[in-house]
Enzyme design. Structure first.
Site, short mmCIF file in Angstrom:
data_model
loop_
_atom_site.label_atom_id
_atom_site.label_comp_id
_atom_site.label_asym_id
_atom_site.label_seq_id
_atom_site.Cartn_x
_atom_site.Cartn_y
_atom_site.Cartn_z
N SER A 196 -6.42 4.97 4.57
CA SER A 196 -5.35 4.26 5.23
C SER A 196 -5.56 4.35 6.73
O SER A 196 -6.19 5.29 7.23
CB SER A 196 -4.01 4.89 4.86
OG SER A 196 -3.00 4.51 5.78
N GLU A 203 -7.25 3.74 -1.03
CA GLU A 203 -7.08 4.49 0.21
C GLU A 203 -6.68 5.93 -0.12
O GLU A 203 -5.92 6.16 -1.05
CB GLU A 203 -5.99 3.85 1.08
CG GLU A 203 -6.37 2.49 1.61
CD GLU A 203 -5.29 1.87 2.47
OE1 GLU A 203 -5.56 0.82 3.07
OE2 GLU A 203 -4.18 2.42 2.54
N CYS A 250 3.83 -1.08 9.23
CA CYS A 250 3.83 0.33 9.61
C CYS A 250 3.52 0.50 11.09
O CYS A 250 2.62 -0.13 11.64
CB CYS A 250 2.84 1.10 8.76
SG CYS A 250 3.21 1.05 7.00
N ASP A 302 0.83 -1.20 0.00
CA ASP A 302 0.00 0.00 0.00
C ASP A 302 0.87 1.26 0.00
O ASP A 302 0.57 2.23 -0.69
CB ASP A 302 -0.90 0.02 1.24
CG ASP A 302 -1.98 -1.04 1.19
OD1 ASP A 302 -2.08 -1.74 0.17
OD2 ASP A 302 -2.72 -1.18 2.18
N CYS A 351 1.61 -7.07 5.64
CA CYS A 351 0.93 -5.86 5.20
C CYS A 351 -0.59 -6.02 5.32
O CYS A 351 -1.11 -7.12 5.48
CB CYS A 351 1.34 -5.51 3.77
SG CYS A 351 1.06 -3.78 3.32
N ASP A 352 -1.29 -4.90 5.19
CA ASP A 352 -2.70 -4.78 5.57
C ASP A 352 -3.62 -5.89 5.07
O ASP A 352 -4.39 -6.45 5.84
CB ASP A 352 -3.27 -3.46 5.06
CG ASP A 352 -2.54 -2.25 5.62
OD1 ASP A 352 -1.60 -2.44 6.40
OD2 ASP A 352 -2.93 -1.12 5.27
#
Length: 576
Positions: free
Chosen positions: A487, A461, A210, A97, A138-139
């Protein structure tokens, strides 16, 4: 089922209940070709009598969130092997992302969640694994893994790849959101190109997801609260001995689940989803949690709606002072004990169900029994007597602009009510340019439409425009609404997931420049302040646009995807 003895004769037998799936490819003379293939990838004769556990690795060098997961997958396989099973590592995809944000490539982000779920289901279903360990960074990895587990309903444990450590710039903690906001500050003239380059160079110091309470840490915490990962799996540094142990323990835990006959459907109950929502609220988590929890619940055949977020949010305060709205990063929560003490607080307060089953084979309350409270000197987690916000920050809005619902992230710092005039943009890129060049002024409501699940397609996002708003110093002076999403790093007066989206003729499709818009988080309303007759006239005149993609992954996604209020899933009761 038949199996052969040492003389090659067939003898009647039943497959082990513990090897319900793998026995289909390992037992009997007729499976000799299967065993031959497995010998080539490292199986011994003894391994054919063991549970085969698929280790779904989301390793990739396309993003720091996942660059270390190949190592973690080997630790998980070692845990399986040490406990008497046979670990088999396989890969699925990941996208970044952070790299694709603000570009056409970001349209593949939410789409990748479905691809991940499909691919894990495909491999595990084909290869007859008895259980799964899935490791996500990651997400979209995390909900994708959980959706696959729900579909397969075989004993499974999720492992979070872990959080990144913060970067340091001029003595202050920085991360990926700091870079996006620095772009806005540069456009405003607050920092020069040299300082922007310095922030860019130090914000991401190594492996891990993150560092704030963005979507990755939010979803890892939600999954732990749901009972699908081991205690504190969500609150460990990516590169740490604790994370290595977590992987090995997960490998052992799957075999225990197989032995006890515990499947995801036994764990992922409605009460478990309520626990996940409660922890997300307490942590001040990402708006994407709404989308992903709805999607996982849909896949698990658990009834969950937007109204459940309102109901739980009315009871659960925001206790965590974490970025993006707060001051601390996930690594600092890790240092004081992680999520476990917070969950114990919530259970004791009656805000989480302690009797829910978890992947340990024990209930949540049993897992939390020996948890120590946070140190008295810490400031990351507030007491119930002094919350960041008395009720949840994820506010579900409805009204004539969002009859199917919308999701706002209201920390309290940006206020509860905003009235302004619309500035309408048909894409994220055009809105971003208007923010950076000064077109957007105090009192504007930025409307970014045609970015929904079908219309984008892919529901991008909006971190670039929201960060630019903050960087330009307009965080309290403008609002931003969209049929796209945000996000976990977005903050400010922002409303996303507007349903119905513009592409299918939702009211957001007919908003015009200068229209008055009212956002009221107290009344939970999103209103276009024009007459009913005018709104009806505009909707009647509206014409559906042509699809932006007619072939490939995005076209397939757009043709199958449900609305954001239904989790934007692609396998909802499909009829052939």
């Amino acid at each position: 089922m038949k199996k052969s003895n040492s003389s090659g004769k067939k003898t009647a037998s039943k497959p082990s209940l513990h090897r319900r799936y793998s026995s289909q490819v390992t037992e009997g003379v007729e499976r000799a070709a299967s065993r031959a293939m497995l010998h080539a990838v490292g199986f011994s004769d003894q391994d054919f009598r063991k549970n085969q556990i698929g280790i779904a690795s989301t390793w990739s060098m396309v993003t720091p969130c996942n660059m270390h997961i190949d190592v973690l997958a080997r630790h998980a396989a070692a845990g399986v092997d040490a406990a008497g099973g046979k670990g088999v590592i396989f890969n699925t995809i990941t996208i970044s992302d952070g790299i694709s944000m603000g570009t056409e490539g970001m349209k593949y982000s939410l789409t990748s969640r479905e691809v991940i779920a499909d691919s894990i289901e495909t491999v595990a279903g084909c290869e007859a694994f008895d259980g799964l360990v899935a490791i996500g960074g990651c997400d979209k990895n995390m909900p994708g893994c959980l959706m696959a587990m729900a579909r397969l309903n075989r004993p499974s444990v999720f492992v979070y790849g872990g959080t990144i450590l913060p970067g340091i710039h001029q003595g202050k903690k920085v991360d990926i959101v700091s870079v996006f906001e620095a772009v806005g500050a540069h456009a405003r003239g607050d920092i020069n190109g040299r300082e922007l380059k310095q922030i860019e160079a130090c914000a991401i110091p190594g492996p891990g997801s993150c560092g704030g309470m963005y979507t990755a840490n939010t979803m890892a915490s939600a999954i732990e609260a749901m009972g699908m990962s081991l205690p504190n799996s969500s609150a460990q540094a990516a590169v740490s001995k604790a994370k290595e142990r977590d992987c090995k323990d997960a490998g052992r835990a799957v075999l225990n689940l197989i032995k006890r006959g515990i499947r995801p459907s036994d764990i992922m109950t409605r009460e478990a989803f309520e626990n996940a929502i409660a922890l997300v609220m307490a942590l001040g988590g990402s708006t994407n949690a709404v989308l992903h929890l709805l999607a996982i619940a849909n896949t698990a055949k658990v009834k969950l709606t937007l109204d459940d977020f309102t109901r739980i949010g009315n009871k659960v305060p925001v206790l965590a002072d974490l970025k993006p709205s707060g001051n601390y990063v996930m690594a600092e929560l890790v240092r004081i004990g992680g999520t476990v003490p917070l969950m114990k607080m919530l259970v004791e307060e009656g805000l989480m169900h302690g009797d829910c089953l978890t992947v340990t084979g024990k209930t949540l309350k049993q897992n939390l029994k020996g948890a120590k409270p946070y140190p008295k000197s810490q400031k990351v987690i507030r007491p119930f007597s002094d919350p960041i916000k008395k009720t949840g920050h994820l506010v579900i809005l409805k009204g004539n602009l969002a009859p199917g619902g919308a999701v706002a992230k209201i920390s309290g710092k940006e206020g509860l009510v905003f009235n302004g005039t619309a500035k309408v943009y048909e894409s994220e890129e055009t809105a971003l340019q208007a923010i950076l060049d000064g077109t957007i002024q105090k009192g504007h409501v930025i409307v970014i439409r045609s970015e929904g699940p079908k219309g984008g397609p892919g529901m991008r996002e909006m971190l670039s425009p929201t960060s630019a708003v903050m960087g330009k110093g307009l965080g309290k002076d403008v609002a931003l609404i969209t049929d796209g999403r945000f996000s976990g790093g977005s903050h400010g007066f922002v409303v996303g997931h507007i349903t119905p989206e513009a592409y299918v003729g939702g009211p957001i499709a007919v908003v015009k420049d200068g229209d008055p818009i009212a956002i009221d988080a107290e009344k939970r309303q999103l209103q276009l302040k024009i007459s009913k007759s005018e709104l009806a006239k505009r909707l009647k005149a509206w014409k559906k646009p042509k699809p932006r993609y007619t072939r490939g992954v995005l076209a397939k996604y757009a043709s199958h995807v449900a609305s954001a209020s239904e989790g934007a899933v692609t396998d909802q009761d499909l009829e052939l």
